[in-house]
Design a protein around this motif. Structure first.
Motif, short mmCIF file in Angstrom:
data_model
loop_
_atom_site.label_atom_id
_atom_site.label_comp_id
_atom_site.label_asym_id
_atom_site.label_seq_id
_atom_site.Cartn_x
_atom_site.Cartn_y
_atom_site.Cartn_z
N GLU A 24 0.83 -1.19 0.00
CA GLU A 24 0.00 0.00 0.00
C GLU A 24 0.87 1.25 0.00
N GLY A 25 0.48 2.22 -0.83
CA GLY A 25 1.16 3.49 -0.80
C GLY A 25 1.01 4.14 0.57
N ASN A 26 2.07 4.80 1.05
CA ASN A 26 2.02 5.41 2.38
C ASN A 26 2.66 6.79 2.33
N SER A 27 2.80 7.39 3.49
CA SER A 27 3.25 8.78 3.57
C SER A 27 4.68 8.98 3.09
N SER A 28 5.43 7.90 2.85
CA SER A 28 6.78 8.07 2.32
C SER A 28 6.76 8.47 0.84
N ASP A 29 5.60 8.34 0.20
CA ASP A 29 5.45 8.75 -1.20
C ASP A 29 4.99 10.21 -1.24
N PRO A 30 5.81 11.13 -1.74
CA PRO A 30 5.42 12.55 -1.75
C PRO A 30 4.23 12.84 -2.66
N GLU A 31 3.87 11.90 -3.53
CA GLU A 31 2.73 12.10 -4.43
C GLU A 31 1.46 11.41 -3.94
N LEU A 32 1.46 10.94 -2.71
CA LEU A 32 0.34 10.16 -2.21
C LEU A 32 -0.98 10.92 -2.31
N ASN A 33 -0.96 12.21 -2.03
CA ASN A 33 -2.21 12.97 -2.00
C ASN A 33 -2.80 13.20 -3.39
N ARG A 34 -2.13 12.75 -4.43
CA ARG A 34 -2.65 12.91 -5.78
C ARG A 34 -3.48 11.70 -6.23
N TYR A 35 -3.50 10.66 -5.40
CA TYR A 35 -4.36 9.52 -5.67
C TYR A 35 -5.72 9.75 -5.00
N SER A 36 -6.75 9.11 -5.54
CA SER A 36 -8.06 9.22 -4.91
C SER A 36 -7.97 8.67 -3.49
N ASN A 37 -8.54 9.36 -2.54
CA ASN A 37 -8.52 8.96 -1.13
C ASN A 37 -7.10 8.82 -0.57
N GLN A 38 -6.12 9.37 -1.30
CA GLN A 38 -4.73 9.37 -0.85
C GLN A 38 -4.23 7.97 -0.49
N SER A 39 -4.51 7.01 -1.36
CA SER A 39 -4.04 5.65 -1.13
C SER A 39 -4.07 4.88 -2.45
N TYR A 40 -3.30 3.80 -2.52
CA TYR A 40 -3.26 2.96 -3.70
C TYR A 40 -2.49 1.68 -3.37
N HIS A 41 -2.59 0.69 -4.24
CA HIS A 41 -1.77 -0.52 -4.15
C HIS A 41 -0.74 -0.50 -5.28
N TYR A 42 0.42 -1.08 -5.02
CA TYR A 42 1.42 -1.17 -6.08
C TYR A 42 2.23 -2.45 -5.92
N SER A 43 2.82 -2.89 -7.03
CA SER A 43 3.72 -4.04 -7.01
C SER A 43 4.89 -3.73 -7.93
N ASP A 44 6.08 -4.20 -7.54
CA ASP A 44 7.26 -4.03 -8.38
C ASP A 44 7.81 -5.39 -8.81
N SER A 45 6.93 -6.40 -8.82
CA SER A 45 7.33 -7.75 -9.24
C SER A 45 6.23 -8.33 -10.13
N PRO A 46 6.44 -9.50 -10.72
CA PRO A 46 5.43 -10.08 -11.62
C PRO A 46 4.20 -10.59 -10.86
N ALA A 47 3.38 -9.67 -10.40
CA ALA A 47 2.19 -9.99 -9.62
C ALA A 47 0.95 -9.55 -10.37
N SER A 48 -0.22 -10.07 -9.94
CA SER A 48 -1.48 -9.79 -10.64
C SER A 48 -2.55 -9.33 -9.66
N VAL A 49 -3.58 -8.70 -10.22
CA VAL A 49 -4.78 -8.38 -9.47
C VAL A 49 -5.97 -8.77 -10.34
N THR A 50 -6.98 -9.39 -9.73
CA THR A 50 -8.16 -9.81 -10.47
C THR A 50 -9.41 -9.21 -9.85
N PHE A 51 -10.44 -9.08 -10.68
CA PHE A 51 -11.71 -8.51 -10.24
C PHE A 51 -12.81 -9.08 -11.13
#
Length: 276
Positions: A24-51
């Motif tokens: 989860e994005g956190n306060s260490s990201d200076p751009e956090l407040n530019r995401y909706s609700n100031q939060s997001y998920h991220y991955s830096d490896s070969p991972a997936s998300v399904t819906f």
């Protein structure tokens, strides 16, 4: 009119695979407040998300100089590849994928990070929006007489204008409602939220786990906890159970805000304003 529904990256309706490769994005990201609700998920490896959802839809995330290539698979169609960042200013709440040509029905999307390491290897997920041909049948608030809460012992439930909340292992809510199509359940999520077990008319889901482990920066934003479409016209019963011992069970809290009922829309209806 048909309904647009927003599903946050923290909703239990999203499955992150494997969960250990997503953060989860956190306060260490200076751009956090530019995401909706100031939060997001991220991955830096070969991972997936399904819906999985009923209707058509779009996925929103970040377009930043750190984001890399990804693939999208919808249903059993061939994978579509996207390059990620290719230059220009960073953008937030950017459409990562959209498809309004799907037939109205049950669909599943799978997004896979294929960045492959290096400075552009990140995939950001902010939220999804899906559209259905169903009409908004109205909200049923948590304090509606049709809702029953158990156990009924004193101090089990904390009640305010926004929600019913409990940490009781056996906490449950039942809602009797009449509908011609479906229902969406909303509640509040944070780092102490527990998995839930939800059933409609006795048909139970597997426990669904919230996808957040931190306190939200933007509070009082209800999230989609569960959806059910394809119901027959008539009376139904929704039951939600706190399941702190369920999958990935590290939290203990269940907080229910309201439900939105759905009805079949007449032919030729146009989309209406997005719902939270």
């Amino acid at each position: 009119m048909p309904l647009n529904t927003t599903v946050s990256h923290v909703s239990p309706l999203l499955s992150y695979i494997p969960r250990t490769s997503w953060y989860e994005g956190n306060s260490s990201d200076p751009e956090l407040n530019r995401y909706s609700n100031q939060s997001y998920h991220y991955s830096d490896s070969p991972a997936s998300v399904t819906f999985s959802w009923w209707g058509t839809g779009a996925v929103f995330g970040g377009y930043r100089n750190r984001t890399g290539a990804y693939q999208v698979v919808v249903d059993s169609q061939a994978a579509t590849s996207f390059p990620g960042y290719t230059g220009g200013p960073d953008e937030f709440e950017r459409v990562l994928y959209a498809n309004d040509g799907l037939s109205y029905g049950q669909h599943q999307i799978r997004i896979t990070n294929t960045g492959g390491g290096g400075p552009q290897s990140v995939l950001d997920i902010d939220y999804l929006v899906y559209e259905t041909t169903q009409d908004d049948g109205g909200e049923i608030q948590h304090n509606d007489p049709g809702c029953s809460w158990s156990p009924a012992s004193p101090n089990t439930w904390q009640v305010d204008a926004a929600s019913h909340t409990t940490t009781d292992t056996f906490g449950a809510m039942e809602l009797n409602f009449t509908v011609s199509s479906g229902i969406i359940l909303y509640g509040y999520l944070d780092g102490t939220s527990a998995p839930l077990t939800v059933s409609v008319d006795g048909w139970a889901s597997t426990p669904v786990a919230p996808n957040t482990a931190i306190a939200p920066i933007v509070h009082n934003v209800p999230q989609v906890l569960y959806t059910k479409s394809g119901l027959q016209n008539g009376p139904h019963t929704l039951r939600v159970e706190n399941n702190p011992l369920g999958i990935n069970g590290t939290g203990s809290k269940m907080s229910i805000a309201f439900s939105r009922t759905l009805s079949d829309a007449p032919a030729g209806s146009a989309p209406q304003q997005e719902t939270p």
